[in-house]
Design a protein around this motif. Structure first.
Motif, PDB file in Angstrom:
ATOM      1  N   LEU A  10       0.835  -1.198   0.000  1.00  0.00           N
ATOM      2  CA  LEU A  10       0.000   0.000   0.000  1.00  0.00           C
ATOM      3  C   LEU A  10       0.872   1.251   0.000  1.00  0.00           C
ATOM      4  CD1 LEU A  10      -2.943  -0.821   2.391  1.00  0.00           C
ATOM      5  CD2 LEU A  10      -2.992  -0.515  -0.066  1.00  0.00           C
ATOM      6  N   GLY A  13       2.402   1.686  -3.430  1.00  0.00           N
ATOM      7  CA  GLY A  13       1.359   2.046  -4.388  1.00  0.00           C
ATOM      8  C   GLY A  13       0.961   3.505  -4.270  1.00  0.00           C
ATOM      9  N   TYR A  14       0.731   3.945  -3.043  1.00  0.00           N
ATOM     10  CA  TYR A  14       0.329   5.345  -2.874  1.00  0.00           C
ATOM     11  C   TYR A  14       1.475   6.299  -3.129  1.00  0.00           C
ATOM     12  CZ  TYR A  14      -4.193   3.760  -1.419  1.00  0.00           C
ATOM     13  OH  TYR A  14      -5.422   3.199  -1.432  1.00  0.00           O
ATOM     14  N   PHE A  16       3.644   5.821  -5.487  1.00  0.00           N
ATOM     15  CA  PHE A  16       3.612   5.927  -6.941  1.00  0.00           C
ATOM     16  C   PHE A  16       2.522   6.892  -7.390  1.00  0.00           C
ATOM     17  CE2 PHE A  16       1.722   4.108 -10.925  1.00  0.00           C
ATOM     18  CZ  PHE A  16       2.749   4.447 -11.772  1.00  0.00           C
ATOM     19  N   LEU A  17       1.369   6.855  -6.700  1.00  0.00           N
ATOM     20  CA  LEU A  17       0.261   7.718  -7.107  1.00  0.00           C
ATOM     21  C   LEU A  17       0.497   9.180  -6.724  1.00  0.00           C
ATOM     22  CD1 LEU A  17      -2.911   5.575  -6.290  1.00  0.00           C
ATOM     23  CD2 LEU A  17      -2.121   6.287  -8.528  1.00  0.00           C
ATOM     24  N   TYR A  18       1.137   9.400  -5.567  1.00  0.00           N
ATOM     25  CA  TYR A  18       1.181  10.774  -5.063  1.00  0.00           C
ATOM     26  C   TYR A  18       2.517  11.485  -5.234  1.00  0.00           C
ATOM     27  CZ  TYR A  18      -3.506  10.460  -3.353  1.00  0.00           C
ATOM     28  OH  TYR A  18      -4.861  10.365  -3.308  1.00  0.00           O
TER      29      TYR A  18
ATOM     30  N   ILE B 114       0.578  -3.956 -10.830  1.00  0.00           N
ATOM     31  CA  ILE B 114       0.586  -2.992  -9.714  1.00  0.00           C
ATOM     32  C   ILE B 114      -0.765  -2.996  -9.018  1.00  0.00           C
ATOM     33  CG2 ILE B 114       0.890  -0.566  -9.090  1.00  0.00           C
ATOM     34  CD1 ILE B 114       2.557  -0.259 -11.643  1.00  0.00           C
ATOM     35  N   PRO B 117      -1.962  -6.371  -6.398  1.00  0.00           N
ATOM     36  CA  PRO B 117      -1.541  -6.344  -4.990  1.00  0.00           C
ATOM     37  C   PRO B 117      -2.205  -5.212  -4.212  1.00  0.00           C
ATOM     38  CG  PRO B 117       0.363  -6.500  -6.441  1.00  0.00           C
ATOM     39  CD  PRO B 117      -0.815  -6.270  -7.307  1.00  0.00           C
ATOM     40  N   MET B 118      -2.359  -4.038  -4.882  1.00  0.00           N
ATOM     41  CA  MET B 118      -2.981  -2.916  -4.172  1.00  0.00           C
ATOM     42  C   MET B 118      -4.442  -3.210  -3.833  1.00  0.00           C
ATOM     43  SD  MET B 118      -1.580   0.640  -5.715  1.00  0.00           S
ATOM     44  CE  MET B 118      -2.400   1.644  -4.490  1.00  0.00           C
ATOM     45  N   ALA B 121      -4.551  -5.727  -1.106  1.00  0.00           N
ATOM     46  CA  ALA B 121      -4.189  -5.150   0.197  1.00  0.00           C
ATOM     47  C   ALA B 121      -5.319  -4.283   0.742  1.00  0.00           C
ATOM     48  CB  ALA B 121      -2.909  -4.336   0.050  1.00  0.00           C
ATOM     49  N   ILE B 122      -5.972  -3.510  -0.156  1.00  0.00           N
ATOM     50  CA  ILE B 122      -7.078  -2.662   0.304  1.00  0.00           C
ATOM     51  C   ILE B 122      -8.226  -3.527   0.811  1.00  0.00           C
ATOM     52  CG2 ILE B 122      -8.819  -0.965  -0.396  1.00  0.00           C
ATOM     53  CD1 ILE B 122      -6.784   0.090  -2.405  1.00  0.00           C
ATOM     54  N   PHE B 133      -9.038   4.397   1.814  1.00  0.00           N
ATOM     55  CA  PHE B 133      -8.001   3.946   0.885  1.00  0.00           C
ATOM     56  C   PHE B 133      -8.483   4.035  -0.558  1.00  0.00           C
ATOM     57  CE2 PHE B 133      -5.852   1.619   4.450  1.00  0.00           C
ATOM     58  CZ  PHE B 133      -4.637   2.244   4.299  1.00  0.00           C
ATOM     59  N   PRO B 140      -6.219  11.312  -7.129  1.00  0.00           N
ATOM     60  CA  PRO B 140      -5.370  11.843  -8.201  1.00  0.00           C
ATOM     61  C   PRO B 140      -6.079  11.805  -9.545  1.00  0.00           C
ATOM     62  CG  PRO B 140      -4.207  10.144  -6.979  1.00  0.00           C
ATOM     63  CD  PRO B 140      -5.619  10.113  -6.513  1.00  0.00           C
ATOM     64  N   TRP B 152       4.891  13.445 -14.992  1.00  0.00           N
ATOM     65  CA  TRP B 152       5.927  12.523 -15.471  1.00  0.00           C
ATOM     66  C   TRP B 152       6.913  13.200 -16.388  1.00  0.00           C
ATOM     67  CZ3 TRP B 152       7.279   8.235 -13.226  1.00  0.00           C
ATOM     68  CH2 TRP B 152       6.380   7.686 -12.306  1.00  0.00           C
ATOM     69  N   TYR B 191       0.050   5.328 -15.083  1.00  0.00           N
ATOM     70  CA  TYR B 191      -0.263   6.302 -14.041  1.00  0.00           C
ATOM     71  C   TYR B 191      -1.670   6.870 -14.229  1.00  0.00           C
ATOM     72  CZ  TYR B 191       0.487  10.103 -10.766  1.00  0.00           C
ATOM     73  OH  TYR B 191       0.388  10.948  -9.703  1.00  0.00           O
ATOM     74  N   LEU B 194      -4.502   3.675 -13.790  1.00  0.00           N
ATOM     75  CA  LEU B 194      -4.439   2.693 -12.705  1.00  0.00           C
ATOM     76  C   LEU B 194      -5.747   2.565 -11.905  1.00  0.00           C
ATOM     77  CD1 LEU B 194      -2.606   0.637 -11.377  1.00  0.00           C
ATOM     78  CD2 LEU B 194      -1.767   2.401  -9.852  1.00  0.00           C
TER      79      LEU B 194
END
Lengths: 263, 315
Positions: A10, A13-14, A16-18, B114, B117-118, B121-122, B133, B140, B152, B191, B194
């Motif tokens: 987590l 991941g966050y 990467f997002l933020y 990516i 797993p996220m 996990a959430i 979460f 974003p 980027w 990005y 996602l």
């Protein structure tokens, strides 16, 4: 039940997002134009941004376009959602649903191109010129956002308890009155969300607007896009930071309102 | 003595009344959005097909018209399939399609790697935290799309954050070429899209009964095997939905390859744009769009729609 490493996943991941967005915010306060050197904290780029007439005019155009298209889109979207959920005998319904949801999967380039060709055709055949105004962008954005609004309102209408509406009709309310007094207040959260989503989508679109807009009307994303072609610019950092701040405030207000069940 | 004028008027009035009766509530409600969709979605698509079958001209508008009246009373319909033929023979377009499919496929795979797993996990965090979460995943997404791409550019460009940092600490001497290649385009797409992957995955994983996995553990299953034989099959609808939601917009993407991909990453979206704005070749741009829709977008949408209805009818 946790599995091993779930916190690390987590966190990464966050990150990467933020992280990319945090970089923008931090460097919008750097006085130097270069990323390599941090000279000192300053609001210099905000000043240059807010005195840039091109950006200011484009922002105004964008807000106008987004407000108008979101409003029309919400009205048409609610109508379409009612047709999809409530009109069981409507013969053309599959075609209608298909056409209304198709913009969701249509590549932006294709949609922009086809709408521009329609506008050119209209001008050639009927002499109706959209000119250099914002009308073509508004029409294009309504068509784009209509599907999103319809889906949102449809989901809400679908889950609604129909018996209240039927009770109103049984007690002699006209269908129109039953809609405005009973149904509309119940689906209003979806309508508000739909408006906001349509507004955000319209404010975000660069491809379709670039295709259909006339020479005189430039939206904010179009200005940002053309400046991004030249690489990093601290003014864009400042603009992004302002937009993100406004967004966060908006989201917090919405979250609080939803939490308190005001809407 | 009846006045013929009066008669005609009466007829017109009764005709109008007849229409007005038909335009009652329901029909009017259907007519308004239907007209809009017909005018501004179906018509443009038909025009696009027409132009894709016409020939390029140096005129305004720069294409020949498909239907023409010859000497007043003969209808001529001309269809030109040449534009499509060029697409399947010219190397530039073929390579454009391959590049697009490659970039979209890579990005979808990475999003899955990516996102899974996220999402997992959430779904395994305490229930009251899950909404927070999830909101952090979408947040974003609500910032401007261009700003997320710009982030980027800032990180990857020659004068950008990563290169500046590496050069400052003398790890490298000349800036690395991180941008202007298909790798950068992939990162931008991952990005940007996602959240589209995480949400359907989360919805599928959340429904999995954890007791199944515990039972597998109790019966001596290794965690890896339990994951691949229980979690993956049960989250398959989420995997397919998420992949479609990332792949479909990625394949026609214009902005990200344009800004991050550099000159050689010519995707279909960029080719359509270049044909239209650069070469003023409307028929080629139109036929490229049609091919993109028919061969790439429609099949995925149909397969995904079919999967969804099948899945719904099974449950």
């Amino acid at each position: 039940m946790h599995f091993r490493g779930s916190k690390i996943i987590l966190f990464l991941g966050y990150l990467f997002l933020y992280l990319p967005l945090i970089c923008i915010v931090v460097y919008s306060f750097n006085e130097s134009r270069l990323l390599a050197t941090w000279t000192r904290f300053s609001f210099k780029w905000y000043g240059t941004l807010l005195s840039n007439p091109i950006i200011l005019r484009a922002t105004w155009t964008s807000i106008k376009v987004a407000c108008l298209s979101a409003t029309v889109s919400v009205v048409l979207g609610t109508m379409s959602a009612i047709i999809i959920t409530r009109f069981t005998k409507f013969r053309w319904k599959p075609l209608f649903i298909g056409a209304i949801t198709a913009p969701l999967v249509m590549p932006e380039v294709v949609m922009g191109l086809s709408l521009l060709m329609l506008f050119v055709g209209l001008e050639r055949v009927f002499g109706w010129s959209t000119g250099s105004g914002t009308t073509p962008i508004i029409i294009a954005h309504i068509t784009l956002t209509l599907s999103y609004v319809t889906m949102l309102v449809h989901a809400r209408l679908h889950d609604l308890d129909r018996s209240i509406e039927e009770a109103a009709l049984d007690l002699g309310a006209s269908p129109l009155k039953a809609f405005f007094v009973i149904t509309l207040p119940m689906i209003s959260p979806a309508i508000v969300l739909g408006w906001l989503l349509a507004f955000a989508l319209s404010l975000d679109d660069v491809v379709i607007a670039s295709f259909v807009s006339g020479a005189g009307s430039t939206t904010l994303p179009m200005v940002v896009f053309s400046s991004l072609r030249f690489g990093i610019s601290p003014e864009i950092n400042a603009l992004a930071t302002i937009l993100m701040t406004l967004l966060s405030i908006g989201v917090i207000i919405l979250a609080v309102l939803f939490y308190k069940k005001k809407i | 003595m009846t006045n013929p004028m009066y008669r005609a008027e009466e007829k017109v009035i009764s005709w109008l009344v007849g229409i007005a009766k038909k335009i009652s509530g329901h029909n009017l409600l259907i007519a308004i959005p239907f007209t809009w969709i017909f005018l501004f979605f179906i018509c443009p698509c038909l025009i696009l097909i027409e132009i894709s079958l016409s020939e390029s001209l140096i005129a305004s508008p720069p294409y020949t018209s498909m239907v023409e009246w010859l000497s007043g009373h003969m209808l001529q319909i001309r269809m030109n399939l040449g534009n499509y033929l060029v697409l399947f023979t010219d190397e530039m377009y073929i390579r454009g399609f391959i590049t697009s499919v490659f970039i979209a496929g890579m990005s979808t795979a990475c999003c899955l790697l990516i996102g899974f797993p996220m999402a997992y996990a959430i779904a395994r965090t305490p229930e009251r935290l899950r909404n927070i979460f999830l909101m952090l995943v979408v947040l974003p997404f609500w910032t401007s799309f261009l700003i997320r791409v710009y982030a980027w550019i800032m990180l990857l460009s020659p004068g950008g954050f990563i290169n500046s940092l590496l050069m400052k600490y003398n790890i490298i001497e000349t800036p690395l070429q991180l941008m202007n290649n298909s790798f950068a385009a992939c990162i931008g797409i991952i990005y940007a899209y996602l959240p589209f992957m995480i949400f359907p995955l989360y919805n599928a994983i959340e429904k999995i009964d954890y007791a199944l996995i515990e039972a597998a553990y109790d019966l001596g299953c290794s965690p890896m095997k339990a994951f691949f034989s229980i979690v993956v099959p049960l989250s398959a609808p989420g995997i397919f939905a998420g992949s479609a939601l990332v792949f479909v917009p990625a394949i026609g993407e214009f902005v990200i390859p344009e800004l991050l991909g550099g000159a050689q990453t010519l995707t279909i979206g960029r080719l359509v744009w270049n044909e239209f704005f650069g070469n003023m070749s409307w028929p080629t741009a139109a036929s490229l769009s049609i091919v993109l829709l028919i061969f790439v977008v429609f099949p995925i949408v149909l397969v995904q729609g079919h999967r969804e209805t099948k899945f719904l009818s099974r449950n």
